[in-house]
Design a protein around this motif. Structure first.
Motif, PDB file in Angstrom:
ATOM      1  N   SER A 103       0.834  -1.221   0.000  1.00 52.64           N
ATOM      2  CA  SER A 103       0.000   0.000   0.000  1.00 52.64           C
ATOM      3  C   SER A 103       0.857   1.255   0.000  1.00 52.64           C
ATOM      4  CB  SER A 103      -0.920  -0.003   1.225  1.00 52.64           C
ATOM      5  OG  SER A 103      -1.771  -1.117   1.222  1.00 52.64           O
TER       6      SER A 103
ATOM      7  N   ARG B 133       2.638   1.670  -3.313  1.00 50.11           N
ATOM      8  CA  ARG B 133       1.690   2.047  -4.370  1.00 50.11           C
ATOM      9  C   ARG B 133       1.502   3.563  -4.440  1.00 50.11           C
ATOM     10  NH1 ARG B 133      -0.810   3.145  -8.120  1.00 50.11           N
ATOM     11  NH2 ARG B 133      -2.559   2.074  -9.110  1.00 50.11           N
ATOM     12  N   ARG B 134       1.718   4.258  -3.340  1.00 50.20           N
ATOM     13  CA  ARG B 134       1.553   5.711  -3.322  1.00 50.20           C
ATOM     14  C   ARG B 134       2.662   6.420  -4.097  1.00 50.20           C
ATOM     15  NH1 ARG B 134       0.416   7.712   2.706  1.00 50.20           N
ATOM     16  NH2 ARG B 134       0.128   9.648   1.498  1.00 50.20           N
ATOM     17  N   ASN B 135       3.849   5.799  -4.139  1.00 50.61           N
ATOM     18  CA  ASN B 135       4.995   6.433  -4.785  1.00 50.61           C
ATOM     19  C   ASN B 135       5.484   5.710  -6.041  1.00 50.61           C
ATOM     20  OD1 ASN B 135       5.221   8.372  -2.617  1.00 50.61           O
ATOM     21  ND2 ASN B 135       6.114   6.719  -1.385  1.00 50.61           N
ATOM     22  N   PHE B 136       5.021   4.477  -6.207  1.00 48.83           N
ATOM     23  CA  PHE B 136       5.516   3.655  -7.316  1.00 48.83           C
ATOM     24  C   PHE B 136       4.307   3.060  -8.025  1.00 48.83           C
ATOM     25  CE2 PHE B 136       7.105  -0.280  -9.226  1.00 48.83           C
ATOM     26  CZ  PHE B 136       8.287   0.130  -9.808  1.00 48.83           C
ATOM     27  N   HIS B 137       4.013   3.549  -9.209  1.00 42.76           N
ATOM     28  CA  HIS B 137       2.816   3.115  -9.930  1.00 42.76           C
ATOM     29  C   HIS B 137       3.119   1.820 -10.682  1.00 42.76           C
ATOM     30  CE1 HIS B 137      -1.033   3.292 -11.897  1.00 42.76           C
ATOM     31  NE2 HIS B 137      -0.449   3.229 -13.079  1.00 42.76           N
TER      32      HIS B 137
ATOM     33  N   GLN C  54       2.133  -1.472 -12.647  1.00 40.43           N
ATOM     34  CA  GLN C  54       1.024  -1.781 -13.544  1.00 40.43           C
ATOM     35  C   GLN C  54       0.590  -3.236 -13.482  1.00 40.43           C
ATOM     36  OE1 GLN C  54       3.154  -0.136 -16.991  1.00 40.43           O
ATOM     37  NE2 GLN C  54       1.472   1.324 -17.219  1.00 40.43           N
TER      38      GLN C  54
ATOM     39  N   THR D 114      -4.815  -3.627  -9.004  1.00 36.35           N
ATOM     40  CA  THR D 114      -3.746  -3.930  -9.951  1.00 36.35           C
ATOM     41  C   THR D 114      -3.861  -5.376 -10.413  1.00 36.35           C
ATOM     42  OG1 THR D 114      -2.248  -2.346  -8.914  1.00 36.35           O
ATOM     43  CG2 THR D 114      -1.242  -4.051 -10.279  1.00 36.35           C
TER      44      THR D 114
END
Length: 289
Positions: free
Chosen positions: A33, A36-40, A42, A70
């Motif tokens: 989590s 996910r805020r800083n590293f998108h 896919q 995701t």
């Protein structure tokens, strides 16, 4: 080509103790989590094998897929997954199938595993057969290889045999030791790369007059140095998926004795490998003579 970034998140840690593993599940979810805020990212890639890790990875995969939004790609990592699902608890199988049906893809190495997964109920449209790649090896046969028990140096009078796998029954290690015990040939030198009770087996080999070096888990760089020194790679497993160690030995042009199991027969024939038809010490000893 576009740049691909990979982030590895450990969901188990160094300990396999159930309590520690249970604690690592929410830890991994929290870390995912925050990342996910800083590293998108896919897509999420998850190896699946049998044992206690299956439920842990399915829980985390559902968290990524449902809560984070995701897509998840599964990869069949171990041949024991099919055994556990076909003969294990029905709720684990139901949980597995429900999770896989929500996934983007289910990767397998070989048509044999595609058929096995379909027989378990995995939708065929989810399955994709792919292959494994290994780095090219650049042999340096004059280089000494530092290991815990000394140094391995090529000598013309010795015949070096490499075993590269965990020291467990299903990998055929006990059968290989039994074969070497039968042969009782002082020219044979066994090099073992893999985790397990190395102290016990080292003492056992010494008591039986088997010349063996146990290196434990090693880096790819060290594998690169050891492979050119060996005369034969042996893996008499009872079950396999598509072992990377065999592909590395093929890449290094090392002669190979291996069991006719898993996806190996799809990728290699008798001209590339020598098949071991039985896992008994007698048959392995006869093959080595």
């Amino acid at each position: 080509s576009s740049r691909v970034e990979v982030l590895f998140i450990d969901s188990r840690g160094n300990s396999a103790h159930p309590t520690v593993t249970l604690f690592r599940i929410p830890y991994a979810m929290l870390k995912i989590s925050l990342v996910r805020r800083n590293f998108h990212f896919q897509v999420a890639h998850c190896n699946l094998s049998g044992g206690a890790s299956l439920v842990r990875k399915l829980l985390i995969a559902n968290f990524i897929n449902i809560c984070i939004g995701t897509p998840v790609i599964f990869q069949l990592h171990s041949s024991n997954l099919h055994k556990q699902l076909s003969g294990g608890s029905s709720w684990i199988k139901a949980f597995f199938l429900a999770t896989v049906k929500r996934s983007a893809k289910f990767l397998v190495f070989g048509e044999v595993w595609a058929e096995e997964m379909v027989s378990l109920g995995v939708p065929s449209e989810k399955i994709e057969v792919c292959t494994l790649g290994v780095p090219d090896f650049t042999p340096d046969p004059h280089k000494l290889v530092p290991v815990e028990m000394g140094q391995i140096q090529e000598k013309p009078s010795h015949f070096y045999i490499l075993f590269c796998a965990p020291l467990v029954f299903t990998k055929g290690f006990q059968s290989l030791i039994g074969a070497l015990e039968q042969l009782n040939d002082p020219r044979l030198r066994l090099i073992v790369l893999g985790s397990g009770n190395t102290r016990y087996w080292s003492d056992y080999c010494k008591s039986k007059g088997i010349n063996a070096v146990f290196c434990g888990n090693v880096s790819l760089e060290l594998v690169n140095q050891i492979l050119p020194l060996v005369d034969l790679f042996v893996l008499p497993s009872q079950a396999e998926n598509l072992p990377v160690s065999v592909l590395e030995a093929v890449s290094a042009c090392v002669p190979i004795f291996v069991s006719y199991v898993g996806a190996l027969p799809e990728y290699f024939d008798s001209q590339s490998l020598t098949w071991i038809s039985s896992h008994s010490s007698n048959q392995i000893a006869d093959s080595l003579r």
